[in-house]
Design a protein around this motif. Sequence first.
Motif, PDB file in Angstrom:
ATOM      1  N   ALA A  99      -4.507   1.494   4.054  1.00 20.53           N
ATOM      2  CA  ALA A  99      -3.479   1.559   3.930  1.00 20.53           C
ATOM      3  C   ALA A  99      -2.200   1.544   5.309  1.00 20.53           C
ATOM      4  CB  ALA A  99      -2.456   2.847   3.018  1.00 20.53           C
ATOM      5  N   GLY A 100      -2.496   1.852   6.762  1.00 21.09           N
ATOM      6  CA  GLY A 100      -1.590   2.197   7.543  1.00 21.09           C
ATOM      7  C   GLY A 100      -1.219   3.637   8.145  1.00 21.09           C
ATOM      8  N   VAL A 101      -1.721   4.551   7.373  1.00 18.44           N
ATOM      9  CA  VAL A 101      -1.641   6.447   7.300  1.00 18.44           C
ATOM     10  C   VAL A 101      -2.139   6.613   8.987  1.00 18.44           C
ATOM     11  CG1 VAL A 101      -2.478   7.858   6.399  1.00 18.44           C
ATOM     12  CG2 VAL A 101      -1.307   6.294   5.000  1.00 18.44           C
ATOM     13  N   LEU A 114      -4.067   7.419  -2.539  1.00 15.89           N
ATOM     14  CA  LEU A 114      -4.795   6.087  -1.480  1.00 15.89           C
ATOM     15  C   LEU A 114      -6.447   6.973  -1.816  1.00 15.89           C
ATOM     16  CD1 LEU A 114      -3.293   6.097   1.756  1.00 15.89           C
ATOM     17  CD2 LEU A 114      -3.573   4.155  -0.568  1.00 15.89           C
ATOM     18  N   LEU A 152      -7.410   4.745   4.189  1.00 18.54           N
ATOM     19  CA  LEU A 152      -6.392   5.273   4.950  1.00 18.54           C
ATOM     20  C   LEU A 152      -6.033   4.616   6.199  1.00 18.54           C
ATOM     21  CD1 LEU A 152      -7.040   9.523   5.284  1.00 18.54           C
ATOM     22  CD2 LEU A 152      -5.511   8.034   4.145  1.00 18.54           C
ATOM     23  N   MET A 178       0.647  -1.112  -0.206  1.00 22.09           N
ATOM     24  CA  MET A 178       0.034  -0.162  -0.154  1.00 22.09           C
ATOM     25  C   MET A 178       0.626   1.346  -0.044  1.00 22.09           C
ATOM     26  SD  MET A 178      -3.135  -0.808   0.119  1.00 22.09           S
ATOM     27  CE  MET A 178      -4.234   0.486   0.138  1.00 22.09           C
ATOM     28  N   PRO A 179       0.785   2.235  -0.324  1.00 11.91           N
ATOM     29  CA  PRO A 179       1.120   3.476  -1.232  1.00 11.91           C
ATOM     30  C   PRO A 179       0.738   4.651   0.237  1.00 11.91           C
ATOM     31  CG  PRO A 179      -0.349   3.704  -2.511  1.00 11.91           C
ATOM     32  CD  PRO A 179      -0.279   2.069  -1.882  1.00 11.91           C
ATOM     33  N   THR A 180       1.297   5.510   0.572  1.00  9.35           N
ATOM     34  CA  THR A 180       1.404   6.110   1.337  1.00  9.35           C
ATOM     35  C   THR A 180       0.869   7.647   1.113  1.00  9.35           C
ATOM     36  OG1 THR A 180       4.043   6.684   1.787  1.00  9.35           O
ATOM     37  CG2 THR A 180       2.499   5.812   3.476  1.00  9.35           C
ATOM     38  N   ASP A 181       1.107   7.934  -0.023  1.00  7.62           N
ATOM     39  CA  ASP A 181       1.017   8.636  -0.964  1.00  7.62           C
ATOM     40  C   ASP A 181      -0.853   9.054  -0.900  1.00  7.62           C
ATOM     41  OD1 ASP A 181      -0.035  10.895  -2.649  1.00  7.62           O
ATOM     42  OD2 ASP A 181       1.563  10.194  -4.066  1.00  7.62           O
ATOM     43  N   THR A 182      -1.201   9.807   0.067  1.00  7.88           N
ATOM     44  CA  THR A 182      -2.677  10.207   0.167  1.00  7.88           C
ATOM     45  C   THR A 182      -3.600  10.280  -0.811  1.00  7.88           C
ATOM     46  OG1 THR A 182      -2.444  12.478   0.724  1.00  7.88           O
ATOM     47  CG2 THR A 182      -2.707  11.079   2.343  1.00  7.88           C
TER      48      THR A 182
END
Length: 129
Positions: free
Chosen positions: A66-68, A48, A63, A41-45
């Motif tokens: 994805a672990g954000v 997402l 979110l 999973m990307p962290t670029d919101t």
Amino acid sequence: MQRLESLGYNLSGPRSGGRSAFAEQAGLSPSTVTRLLRGEMPTDTRILRTLAESIDVPYPEVLVRAGVLTPDELAAVRRPSPAPGGPLTPEQAADDLGITDPAERKVFVNMAKTLRRTTPDGGEQQLAD
């Protein structure tokens, strides 16, 4: 993967075309879709948010997955503790209402601030900022 298949994207087999079709429909690169399907999973919101809209899943849920955000952090944003002895701020009200889109949030906060400045008889009241 199940969510994409339930939306009609065939992901079985390397040449099924489902990944490419989803990438094009969602406005994501094929390599981003491949990473998502691998569980990376990307962290670029922005990515997402695009993903959430494309698979029709609430953005806050994506979110968390994805672990954000942790589930506790999301709960705190959704139900902030009111300021001791004071009313909610427009920002807290936006959080309580789940207004996360930056443009919608700005409109809401500005409207709330404008309404707070107006007295019931239509006059203006001065607020210290």
